[in-house]
Structure formats: C-alpha cells, structure tokens
Design a protein around this motif. Sequence first.
Motif, PDB file in Angstrom:
ATOM      1  N   ASP A 120       0.824  -1.207   0.000  1.00 31.01           N
ATOM      2  CA  ASP A 120       0.000   0.000   0.000  1.00 31.01           C
ATOM      3  C   ASP A 120       0.859   1.259   0.000  1.00 31.01           C
ATOM      4  O   ASP A 120       0.491   2.280  -0.580  1.00 31.01           O
ATOM      5  N   THR A 121       2.007   1.181   0.676  1.00 33.29           N
ATOM      6  CA  THR A 121       2.966   2.273   0.715  1.00 33.29           C
ATOM      7  C   THR A 121       4.327   1.703   0.313  1.00 33.29           C
ATOM      8  O   THR A 121       4.446   0.503   0.071  1.00 33.29           O
ATOM      9  N   LEU A 122       5.346   2.555   0.241  1.00 35.78           N
ATOM     10  CA  LEU A 122       6.686   2.100  -0.113  1.00 35.78           C
ATOM     11  C   LEU A 122       7.594   2.250   1.100  1.00 35.78           C
ATOM     12  O   LEU A 122       8.216   3.298   1.301  1.00 35.78           O
ATOM     13  N   PRO A 123       7.697   1.215   1.938  1.00 41.09           N
ATOM     14  CA  PRO A 123       8.537   1.290   3.130  1.00 41.09           C
ATOM     15  C   PRO A 123       9.992   1.541   2.761  1.00 41.09           C
ATOM     16  O   PRO A 123      10.528   0.928   1.842  1.00 41.09           O
ATOM     17  N   GLY A 124      10.607   2.473   3.488  1.00 43.89           N
ATOM     18  CA  GLY A 124      12.005   2.789   3.261  1.00 43.89           C
ATOM     19  C   GLY A 124      12.867   2.357   4.424  1.00 43.89           C
ATOM     20  O   GLY A 124      12.368   1.891   5.462  1.00 43.89           O
ATOM     21  N   GLU A 125      14.166   2.502   4.264  1.00 37.84           N
ATOM     22  CA  GLU A 125      15.105   2.093   5.292  1.00 37.84           C
ATOM     23  C   GLU A 125      14.775   2.771   6.619  1.00 37.84           C
ATOM     24  O   GLU A 125      14.531   3.979   6.671  1.00 37.84           O
ATOM     25  N   GLY A 126      14.736   1.995   7.683  1.00 31.63           N
ATOM     26  CA  GLY A 126      14.379   2.508   9.001  1.00 31.63           C
ATOM     27  C   GLY A 126      12.923   2.276   9.370  1.00 31.63           C
ATOM     28  O   GLY A 126      12.556   2.404  10.540  1.00 31.63           O
ATOM     29  N   ASP A 127      12.071   1.937   8.380  1.00 28.99           N
ATOM     30  CA  ASP A 127      10.672   1.629   8.654  1.00 28.99           C
ATOM     31  C   ASP A 127      10.530   0.174   9.101  1.00 28.99           C
ATOM     32  O   ASP A 127      11.503  -0.593   9.117  1.00 28.99           O
ATOM     33  N   THR A 128       9.323  -0.212   9.437  1.00 30.46           N
ATOM     34  CA  THR A 128       9.010  -1.606   9.735  1.00 30.46           C
ATOM     35  C   THR A 128       7.805  -2.037   8.918  1.00 30.46           C
ATOM     36  O   THR A 128       6.938  -1.223   8.583  1.00 30.46           O
ATOM     37  N   VAL A 129       7.743  -3.308   8.586  1.00 26.15           N
ATOM     38  CA  VAL A 129       6.622  -3.894   7.857  1.00 26.15           C
ATOM     39  C   VAL A 129       6.013  -4.967   8.745  1.00 26.15           C
ATOM     40  O   VAL A 129       6.701  -5.901   9.159  1.00 26.15           O
ATOM     41  N   SER A 130       4.729  -4.829   9.047  1.00 25.06           N
ATOM     42  CA  SER A 130       4.049  -5.764   9.939  1.00 25.06           C
ATOM     43  C   SER A 130       3.380  -6.877   9.141  1.00 25.06           C
ATOM     44  O   SER A 130       2.625  -6.606   8.194  1.00 25.06           O
ATOM     45  N   ILE A 131       3.665  -8.121   9.526  1.00 27.36           N
ATOM     46  CA  ILE A 131       3.031  -9.272   8.894  1.00 27.36           C
ATOM     47  C   ILE A 131       2.563 -10.232   9.975  1.00 27.36           C
ATOM     48  O   ILE A 131       2.910 -10.083  11.151  1.00 27.36           O
ATOM     49  N   GLU A 132       1.766 -11.202   9.581  1.00 30.88           N
ATOM     50  CA  GLU A 132       1.327 -12.260  10.483  1.00 30.88           C
ATOM     51  C   GLU A 132       1.699 -13.605   9.879  1.00 30.88           C
ATOM     52  O   GLU A 132       1.451 -13.855   8.691  1.00 30.88           O
ATOM     53  N   LEU A 133       2.295 -14.452  10.694  1.00 29.45           N
ATOM     54  CA  LEU A 133       2.651 -15.802  10.288  1.00 29.45           C
ATOM     55  C   LEU A 133       1.668 -16.777  10.911  1.00 29.45           C
ATOM     56  O   LEU A 133       1.404 -16.708  12.118  1.00 29.45           O
ATOM     57  N   ILE A 134       1.117 -17.662  10.113  1.00 29.49           N
ATOM     58  CA  ILE A 134       0.130 -18.624  10.618  1.00 29.49           C
ATOM     59  C   ILE A 134       0.770 -20.007  10.643  1.00 29.49           C
ATOM     60  O   ILE A 134       1.091 -20.586   9.591  1.00 29.49           O
ATOM     61  N   PHE A 135       0.982 -20.512  11.869  1.00 31.82           N
ATOM     62  CA  PHE A 135       1.595 -21.831  12.070  1.00 31.82           C
ATOM     63  C   PHE A 135       0.523 -22.864  12.401  1.00 31.82           C
ATOM     64  O   PHE A 135      -0.548 -22.537  12.927  1.00 31.82           O
ATOM     65  N   GLU A 136       0.829 -24.116  12.138  1.00 33.28           N
ATOM     66  CA  GLU A 136      -0.125 -25.193  12.386  1.00 33.28           C
ATOM     67  C   GLU A 136      -0.447 -25.326  13.868  1.00 33.28           C
ATOM     68  O   GLU A 136      -1.619 -25.480  14.243  1.00 33.28           O
ATOM     69  N   THR A 137       0.553 -25.262  14.736  1.00 35.87           N
ATOM     70  CA  THR A 137       0.350 -25.443  16.176  1.00 35.87           C
ATOM     71  C   THR A 137       0.392 -24.134  16.944  1.00 35.87           C
ATOM     72  O   THR A 137      -0.481 -23.874  17.780  1.00 35.87           O
ATOM     73  N   GLY A 139      -0.230 -21.201  15.936  1.00 37.01           N
ATOM     74  CA  GLY A 139      -1.273 -20.262  15.537  1.00 37.01           C
ATOM     75  C   GLY A 139      -0.702 -19.020  14.869  1.00 37.01           C
ATOM     76  O   GLY A 139       0.338 -19.065  14.226  1.00 37.01           O
ATOM     77  N   THR A 140      -1.390 -17.900  15.057  1.00 37.83           N
ATOM     78  CA  THR A 140      -1.010 -16.651  14.394  1.00 37.83           C
ATOM     79  C   THR A 140       0.021 -15.902  15.226  1.00 37.83           C
ATOM     80  O   THR A 140      -0.193 -15.654  16.413  1.00 37.83           O
ATOM     81  N   VAL A 141       1.118 -15.543  14.592  1.00 40.03           N
ATOM     82  CA  VAL A 141       2.210 -14.832  15.256  1.00 40.03           C
ATOM     83  C   VAL A 141       2.468 -13.525  14.509  1.00 40.03           C
ATOM     84  O   VAL A 141       2.714 -13.539  13.300  1.00 40.03           O
ATOM     85  N   SER A 142       2.392 -12.407  15.218  1.00 41.98           N
ATOM     86  CA  SER A 142       2.662 -11.099  14.612  1.00 41.98           C
ATOM     87  C   SER A 142       4.166 -10.851  14.587  1.00 41.98           C
ATOM     88  O   SER A 142       4.871 -11.131  15.555  1.00 41.98           O
ATOM     89  N   LEU A 143       4.642 -10.318  13.465  1.00 39.00           N
ATOM     90  CA  LEU A 143       6.077 -10.108  13.293  1.00 39.00           C
ATOM     91  C   LEU A 143       6.324  -8.812  12.542  1.00 39.00           C
ATOM     92  O   LEU A 143       5.653  -8.532  11.546  1.00 39.00           O
ATOM     93  N   ASP A 144       7.266  -8.007  13.026  1.00 43.99           N
ATOM     94  CA  ASP A 144       7.667  -6.778  12.359  1.00 43.99           C
ATOM     95  C   ASP A 144       8.990  -6.996  11.644  1.00 43.99           C
ATOM     96  O   ASP A 144       9.988  -7.391  12.268  1.00 43.99           O
ATOM     97  N   LEU A 145       8.998  -6.736  10.345  1.00 47.24           N
ATOM     98  CA  LEU A 145      10.214  -6.828   9.554  1.00 47.24           C
ATOM     99  C   LEU A 145      10.895  -5.466   9.522  1.00 47.24           C
ATOM    100  O   LEU A 145      10.285  -4.475   9.124  1.00 47.24           O
ATOM    101  N   ALA A 146      12.139  -5.403   9.950  1.00 49.03           N
ATOM    102  CA  ALA A 146      12.899  -4.159   9.883  1.00 49.03           C
ATOM    103  C   ALA A 146      13.328  -3.920   8.435  1.00 49.03           C
ATOM    104  O   ALA A 146      13.855  -4.819   7.788  1.00 49.03           O
ATOM    105  N   VAL A 147      13.084  -2.717   7.926  1.00 47.86           N
ATOM    106  CA  VAL A 147      13.465  -2.389   6.554  1.00 47.86           C
ATOM    107  C   VAL A 147      14.906  -1.890   6.559  1.00 47.86           C
ATOM    108  O   VAL A 147      15.217  -0.864   7.160  1.00 47.86           O
ATOM    109  N   ARG A 148      15.774  -2.628   5.882  1.00 44.80           N
ATOM    110  CA  ARG A 148      17.189  -2.310   5.876  1.00 44.80           C
ATOM    111  C   ARG A 148      17.822  -2.863   4.606  1.00 44.80           C
ATOM    112  O   ARG A 148      17.269  -3.743   3.956  1.00 44.80           O
ATOM    113  N   ARG A 149      18.995  -2.350   4.261  1.00 44.32           N
ATOM    114  CA  ARG A 149      19.652  -2.755   3.015  1.00 44.32           C
ATOM    115  C   ARG A 149      20.517  -3.996   3.175  1.00 44.32           C
ATOM    116  O   ARG A 149      20.849  -4.648   2.185  1.00 44.32           O
TER     117      ARG A 149
END
Length: 198
Positions: A120-137, A139-149
């Motif tokens: 939706d936006t263009l994350p740049g260096e220093g930002d974070t990208v929030s995602i959710e990982l869905i595991f079998e056991t 369950g749902t785990v929230s994770l922030d990806l650090a934007v870096r080179r």
Amino acid sequence: MIRRAVLAAFLATTASALGAPAIAGETVVSAGALTIRHAWTRPAIPNRPMAGYFEVTNAGETAERLLRAESAGFSRLELHTTEEQDGVMTMRELDEIAIGAGETVSLAPGGLHVMLFDPDTLPGEGDTVSIELIFETAGTVSLDLAVRRRPPEGAEAGEAHGGHEHSGHSGHDHSGQDHSGHADHSEHNDHSGHATTN
C-alpha cells in the motif's frame, strides 16, 4: 554516560537471561516452542514485490509447519523458495515451510522467503513492515520486519545470485502475475540469465 552504560549492560544481561541474543535493536518473538528473530526486508521499489526474511527456531519435541503469511498492507503474501536448475535461479511457491523438532530454519536471500506483493505504501530504510505468520500449532504470530539494506547482525546473509545484490526486476510490473518459476524478485533488477517463464 555512566547511567547509560549501566542500563545497556542491564538490558544485555536481561536479554541473555531470557534466551535472546543481545543484539541492539533486534526484536525477538516467542510463541509456544517457537522463537523468531532476525526479521528484515529490503526497502521497497515501485512496482516490485518485497521479500521477508527471518529465522525461526523450534525448541519443541514435535515438528511445526508455517502454513501461510498475511498482511493488511499488501495484496497477498506467498511462501517461496529459490532453487538452481541447470545453472539458472528459479523461484517456486510453497504450500508450507516445515520446522522440525529442535531445528532452526532460516529464510534468507537466495533461499526460503516470504514474498510480499503490491504494498500500500513504499517502506524505506528505518521503517518496519508488519506481517502475520500462521503456524499449524503455534497459531497466528505477529512479526515486524525491519526495513534495511543489509541483513541484521547474526542473520544468515544468504546468497546474492551471480555475485550481485539487487532489488526487484527493472522494467517489469509483476502485480497480478503468477510468479511460480521466478527467481527471488527482491534480489534482481536484471532478468538476464534468470528464468522468468510462467
């Protein structure tokens, strides 16, 4: 200055006591028997998908499976792996990623990764990208990806195909396309020498 040094030492000691590495600025996420660290992604480039990387450790006695990933900030997320076939790097979508009991699985450039399409936006260096990982056991785990080179300290660097590190494929809009059989799009600007057939 002394107070800051004492505080830094205290935080490092606390992190070690909790079983997390004392790496400044790193976020460590725990869910059940799983520990996830070294989460990052490269800065976004217009009309290019992004790729998410992290390391997940399963300290349990039974295997775990990452079934899918989701994020409200993207049109879709897919689990991918990058493979070499006849000297050409190709990318393949996966139904799941297995994490065996007692194993650590690294998602890194040139290998396993989460592909993030149409931000939706263009994350740049220093930002974070929030995602959710869905595991079998776990369950749902929230994770922030650090934007870096570059990968964070302690993370697996992976492989830059052909000795180069790039972001996206120049001159190609991949939105809405099937990326099965493509090389890791976060790694390349140039299609030369890489499989791009659908």
